[in-house]
Design an enzyme around this catalytic site. Structure first.
Site, mmCIF file in Angstrom:
data_model
loop_
_atom_site.group_PDB
_atom_site.id
_atom_site.type_symbol
_atom_site.label_atom_id
_atom_site.label_comp_id
_atom_site.label_asym_id
_atom_site.label_seq_id
_atom_site.Cartn_x
_atom_site.Cartn_y
_atom_site.Cartn_z
ATOM 1 N N CYS A 1 3.957 -4.560 6.390
ATOM 2 C CA CYS A 1 3.470 -4.262 5.041
ATOM 3 C C CYS A 1 4.629 -3.889 4.127
ATOM 4 O O CYS A 1 5.746 -3.617 4.567
ATOM 5 C CB CYS A 1 2.473 -3.110 5.087
ATOM 6 S SG CYS A 1 0.934 -3.502 5.952
ATOM 7 N N HIS B 1 0.831 -1.207 0.000
ATOM 8 C CA HIS B 1 0.000 0.000 0.000
ATOM 9 C C HIS B 1 0.865 1.256 0.000
ATOM 10 O O HIS B 1 2.084 1.209 0.247
ATOM 11 C CB HIS B 1 -0.933 0.013 1.220
ATOM 12 C CG HIS B 1 -0.239 0.152 2.539
ATOM 13 N ND1 HIS B 1 -0.023 1.361 3.147
ATOM 14 C CD2 HIS B 1 0.295 -0.788 3.361
ATOM 15 C CE1 HIS B 1 0.600 1.176 4.307
ATOM 16 N NE2 HIS B 1 0.807 -0.131 4.457
#
Length: 397
Positions: free
Chosen positions: A344, A326
């Site tokens: 992430c 992301h």
């Protein structure tokens, strides 16, 4: 004493009389020789059998078969408890009848069959077949939902998942009812993640452009513990072109490969030492342009120092314990130089938007040199963490 000539004449008359008598034996009684024309011995009577015979607790997929011996069937009717006839057909040779309509659960079916022997004598046979009444019925829920990927297709890493919503005791019986046919053909196998979920993947990633026909012929299948399959299901998936990202924690770079050719490289920041990104092949399972990431969704809540909650853009989930690819504007300064995330893969705005536009469900993100453990096989789509030999051991067959 008679003359010699006279004695011979009397002997000839006696012989002729005896010969005539022998040739006409039985005629005086008006009968015929046994087995000859006009015999009054009757033909062997016809017999009729019903299978399964007076059965209780039968699977509704077990056919009702009516058979005739020493004769032919002239008519068969099978009706349910409401008097509705079940469709079926007598074979061309007249020796059997089988239903063509599938039976229902918990039904009583009354069978009446008529046959005729060779001499025309009729025979009737009646019986009942009672199908099983399940304690519970299980549906074959497919992941990903076919409707969700109908227009986009799936990526080359996408496993096919059947989730039954209830525990399966007889895994072998259920697995025998499941098929995945690929065109072009690829070797594949099932793996039971737990008692409710079974995954299918090929030995290698799917070939781009593959068509997958997925079937669960579970109606009438005994799952065990009184659970039976609710209904059959067949769906088709299309595998789109190949998108594979290779993220390397040693140089904080991610290379993008489209149909085998590298088309882009982008700087990244992966999980820091306290929260390293899992190693291995990850498969994208969801994508949201705007998404609130909350570690409490997988059990890490304040005051735990690993807890977090933030609103992020262009997010694509790659595991079920909080790992996404992301945009993160807060780590742009570290992207390409150090790993600082909660697990992430962080990108800048332009790269995150590009990645979001080109990657989707079933596409692959391979993580290397992250300092983290291997992605567990059970972590959503950790299917590729197993070698092919170990993956095959997860089959019930």
């Amino acid at each position: 004493m008679f003359p010699k000539k006279t004695v011979l004449s009397v002997a000839g008359i006696l012989a002729a009389t005896l010969l005539a008598s022998a040739c006409s034996s039985g005629d005086d009684a008006g009968g015929t020789a046994a087995g000859g024309p006009g015999s009054n011995q009757s033909a062997t009577p016809a017999s009729v059998s019903i299978e399964p015979a007076d059965a209780n607790g039968v699977s509704p997929t077990t056919p009702i078969v009516v058979k005739a011996a020493n004769g032919k069937l002239t008519g068969v009717t099978v009706t349910n408890s409401k008097g509705k006839a079940v469709e079926g057909k007598i074979a061309a040779d007249g020796l059997s009848w089988t239903n063509s309509e599938v039976l229902g659960y918990g039904g009583t079916y009354h069978v009446v069959a008529h046959a005729q022997s060779a001499d025309g004598k009729p025979v009737e046979k009646a019986g009942d077949v009672v199908t099983v009444s399940p304690k519970k019925q299980a549906n074959a829920n497919l992941i990903p939902a076919p409707s969700a990927v109908k227009s986009t297709g799936v990526g080359v890493g996408q496993p096919i998942v059947f989730s039954f919503g209830t525990a399966v005791k007889d895994k072998a019986a259920v697995e025998k009812a499941l098929t995945v046919e690929s065109s072009p053909k690829q070797e594949g196998s099932w793996y039971w993640m737990d008692d409710k979920n079974v995954h299918y993947r090929p030995k290698e990633y799917w070939q781009a452009g593959t068509t997958l026909t997925v079937s669960a012929k579970i109606y009438g299948v005994d799952f065990g513990n009184g659970v039976f399959g609710a209904e059959d299901r067949t769906e088709t998936y299309k595998v789109h072109d190949s998108w594979i990202a290779k993220a390397d924690g040693s140089n904080e770079q991610m290379q993008i490969f489209h149909d085998g050719a590298m088309v882009k490289t982008m700087p990244i920041s992966m999980g820091k030492d306290a929260t390293p990104t899992h190693l291995g092949a990850h498969v994208i399972s969801d994508k949201q342009a705007n998404y609130t990431m909350d570690s409490c969704t997988y059990g890490v809540c304040p005051p735990d120092p690993k807890a977090y909650r933030s609103d992020e853009k262009y997010s694509q989930r790659i595991s079920n314990d909080g790992e996404f690819v992301h945009e993160n504007p807060n780590s742009v300064g570290q992207q390409g130089s150090s790993n600082v995330s909660h697990g992430c893969i962080n990108l800048n705005a332009a790269n995150a938007q590009w990645f979001f536009q080109n990657f989707g469900l079933g596409d692959v993100v391979e993580v290397a040199n992250s300092g983290g453990p291997q992605l567990p096989v059970w972590d959503l789509y950790g299917d590729w963490s197993k070698s092919w030999t170990d993956w095959q051991k997860g089959s019930a067959l």
